[in-house]
Design an enzyme around this catalytic site. Structure first.
Site, mmCIF file in Angstrom:
data_model
loop_
_atom_site.group_PDB
_atom_site.id
_atom_site.type_symbol
_atom_site.label_atom_id
_atom_site.label_comp_id
_atom_site.label_asym_id
_atom_site.label_seq_id
_atom_site.Cartn_x
_atom_site.Cartn_y
_atom_site.Cartn_z
ATOM 1 N N ARG A 223 0.849 -1.191 0.000
ATOM 2 C CA ARG A 223 0.000 0.000 0.000
ATOM 3 C C ARG A 223 0.883 1.239 0.000
ATOM 4 N NH1 ARG A 223 -3.625 -2.406 -1.809
ATOM 5 N NH2 ARG A 223 -5.707 -2.739 -0.959
ATOM 6 N N HIS A 270 -1.597 0.348 -10.105
ATOM 7 C CA HIS A 270 -2.228 -0.623 -9.192
ATOM 8 C C HIS A 270 -2.672 -1.881 -9.945
ATOM 9 C CE1 HIS A 270 -4.267 -0.895 -5.012
ATOM 10 N NE2 HIS A 270 -4.129 -2.119 -5.517
HETATM 11 P P1 NAP Z 1 -2.018 -11.027 5.164
HETATM 12 O O1 NAP Z 1 -2.190 -12.460 4.784
HETATM 13 O O2 NAP Z 1 -2.899 -10.446 6.218
HETATM 14 O O3 NAP Z 1 -0.483 -10.859 5.607
HETATM 15 C C1 NAP Z 1 0.009 -9.687 6.146
HETATM 16 C C2 NAP Z 1 1.455 -9.903 6.552
HETATM 17 O O4 NAP Z 1 1.998 -8.659 7.012
HETATM 18 C C3 NAP Z 1 1.619 -10.905 7.710
HETATM 19 O O5 NAP Z 1 2.762 -11.694 7.508
HETATM 20 C C4 NAP Z 1 1.789 -9.989 8.917
HETATM 21 O O6 NAP Z 1 2.551 -10.560 9.981
HETATM 22 C C5 NAP Z 1 2.573 -8.860 8.294
HETATM 23 N N1 NAP Z 1 2.434 -7.634 9.094
HETATM 24 C C6 NAP Z 1 1.320 -6.934 9.381
HETATM 25 N N2 NAP Z 1 1.610 -5.894 10.180
HETATM 26 C C7 NAP Z 1 2.939 -5.941 10.405
HETATM 27 C C8 NAP Z 1 3.836 -5.156 11.159
HETATM 28 N N3 NAP Z 1 3.417 -4.088 11.851
HETATM 29 N N4 NAP Z 1 5.142 -5.500 11.169
HETATM 30 C C9 NAP Z 1 5.576 -6.579 10.493
HETATM 31 N N5 NAP Z 1 4.772 -7.381 9.746
HETATM 32 C C10 NAP Z 1 3.477 -7.069 9.713
HETATM 33 O O7 NAP Z 1 -2.158 -10.081 3.899
HETATM 34 P P2 NAP Z 1 -1.971 -10.496 2.334
HETATM 35 O O8 NAP Z 1 -3.162 -11.205 1.826
HETATM 36 O O9 NAP Z 1 -0.631 -11.132 2.192
HETATM 37 O O10 NAP Z 1 -1.972 -9.042 1.658
HETATM 38 C C11 NAP Z 1 -1.021 -8.054 2.035
HETATM 39 C C12 NAP Z 1 -1.377 -6.734 1.399
HETATM 40 O O11 NAP Z 1 -1.110 -6.751 0.015
HETATM 41 C C13 NAP Z 1 -2.865 -6.348 1.449
HETATM 42 O O12 NAP Z 1 -3.231 -5.840 2.719
HETATM 43 C C14 NAP Z 1 -2.948 -5.308 0.381
HETATM 44 O O13 NAP Z 1 -2.683 -4.036 0.951
HETATM 45 C C15 NAP Z 1 -1.818 -5.680 -0.582
HETATM 46 N N6 NAP Z 1 -2.330 -6.097 -1.901
HETATM 47 C C16 NAP Z 1 -1.976 -5.347 -2.979
HETATM 48 C C17 NAP Z 1 -2.454 -5.715 -4.251
HETATM 49 C C18 NAP Z 1 -2.053 -4.940 -5.475
HETATM 50 O O14 NAP Z 1 -2.595 -5.170 -6.559
HETATM 51 N N7 NAP Z 1 -1.099 -4.023 -5.371
HETATM 52 C C19 NAP Z 1 -3.274 -6.832 -4.389
HETATM 53 C C20 NAP Z 1 -3.606 -7.571 -3.271
HETATM 54 C C21 NAP Z 1 -3.125 -7.194 -2.017
HETATM 55 P P3 NAP Z 1 2.053 -11.878 10.762
HETATM 56 O O15 NAP Z 1 2.303 -13.038 9.780
HETATM 57 O O16 NAP Z 1 2.921 -11.953 11.944
HETATM 58 O O17 NAP Z 1 0.588 -11.678 11.055
#
Ligand code: NAP
Length: 307
Positions: A223, A270
């Site tokens: 993000r 995006h």
């Molecule tokens: P997710 O499964 O919820 O994973 C989030 C990861 O971030 C987890 O490993 C979490 O740690 C870690 N995290 C969260 N807060 C943290 C912090 N303060 N310090 C260190 N690590 C932290 O999310 P996801 O499905 O992988 O998606 C991640 C993000 O990708 C989405 O929220 C979205 O913003 C982005 N995204 C972008 C696109 C695009 O087209 N650009 C598409 C889809 C998603 P833990 O494992 O310890 O919980």
């Protein structure tokens, strides 16, 4: 049985596409736009950037299912006692893993420099760096991050990871700010796949970007709020060689942004992992069907953590 409603601040064509895909995936349940439903009967809403006021006017609403993976706006706008389920679609993770690999290869093969050389009609062969000589630091080891790690490792890159909690893994995983410093200082390329939360806001700032070794590259597919743009522009003058940015705090990126024509920045609109309406609708349909049969909600967003 009450209808499943779809609501979102998206164009009519996109809303129609979601309703058609959800209807195809749920032949036994009516799926209608919110405007066509009895507000007194709605228990669950499938949402894409919904108007919170419309949801608050649904007295029996029990939960919402987002068709997007990032839910920071829902977390900020919806009542804390309204459960939010976000999209977890293996196809979305696969596409993100593909994008991370593609743009990591772009940086590893020095393509930004060759593009600049071509513009200047320069014939200059740069030394080849094998993936095994390139360390990629992945921030966020969730559904997106772990799929990206698998693709990068299969391509031969050395990978380090950073997450909020430690986890068993067959690659090095760091936590905390000390861990972030260790990861950044060893990474030739850093890939941000963190969700947008108060804790991850501006996590890539002057101090943390300053930990990168000279010549490092940055890929931000998480993000826009994670990255301090002023610090980025300064780092591009010193340590950073190139940044690939797919997400911005304000989208579309404003025409006046200096990022558009910065020679060391690639701006993407995006598109690193666009939602596939058909696979996403199937995931949402499976969750809705299970809930109707068992009363069990899928895994919901933790409102305290923000993801
Ligand atoms: P997710 O499964 O919820 O994973 C989030 C990861 O971030 C987890 O490993 C979490 O740690 C870690 N995290 C969260 N807060 C943290 C912090 N303060 N310090 C260190 N690590 C932290 O999310 P996801 O499905 O992988 O998606 C991640 C993000 O990708 C989405 O929220 C979205 O913003 C982005 N995204 C972008 C696109 C695009 O087209 N650009 C598409 C889809 C998603 P833990 O494992 O310890 O919980």
């Amino acid at each position: 049985m009450s209808a499943i409603v779809f609501t979102g601040r998206v164009c009519d064509a996109e809303a129609q596409a979601w309703i058609a895909a959800l209807s195809a995936a749920l032949p036994d349940m009516p799926v209608v736009p919110l405007s066509a439903a009895d507000p007194q009967a709605v228990e669950v809403a499938v949402v894409a950037n919904p108007d919170p006021a419309l949801l608050q006017a649904l007295p029996r609403l029990k939960w919402v299912h987002s068709v997007w993976a990032g839910v920071e706006r829902l977390v900020a706008e919806l009542p804390v006692d309204l459960p939010i389920v976000r999209l977890v679609d293996p196809e979305l993770s696969r596409v993100m893993g593909e994008a991370v690999l593609a743009w990591t290869l772009y940086l590893q093969r020095g393509m930004p420099a060759y593009a600049r050389q071509q513009a200047a009609r320069q014939w200059h062969q740069r030394p080849y760096r094998a993936p095994s000589a390139v360390t990629v630091g992945v921030l966020g080891l969730g559904y997106m991050g772990l799929t990206a790690v698998a693709r990068l490792r299969a391509a031969g890159f050395r990978v380090l990871g950073w997450s909020r909690t430690s986890k068993p893994a067959d690659f090095e995983v760091f936590t905390g700010m000390d861990g972030l410093q260790s990861l950044m200082s060893q990474s030739d390329i850093v890939v941000n796949l963190l969700p947008s939360t108060p804790d991850t806001r501006r996590i890539l700032n002057a101090e943390t970007l300053g930990w990168l070794p000279p010549g490092a590259g940055l890929i931000n597919f998480g993000r826009g709020a994670a990255l301090d743009i002023t610090a980025l522009l300064q780092a591009l003058d010193h340590t950073l060689s190139h940044a690939v940015l797919d997400v911005f705090e304000s989208e579309p990126l404003e025409a006046a942004s200096p990022l558009w024509c910065h020679p060391q920045v690639t701006v993407l609109p995006h598109i690193s992992a666009p939602t596939n309406v058909h696979t996403a609708a199937q995931v949402v349909a499976d969750n809705l069907r299970r809930w109707r049969m068992t009363g069990e909600l899928p895994l919901t967003v933790n409102r305290t953590r923000g993801y």
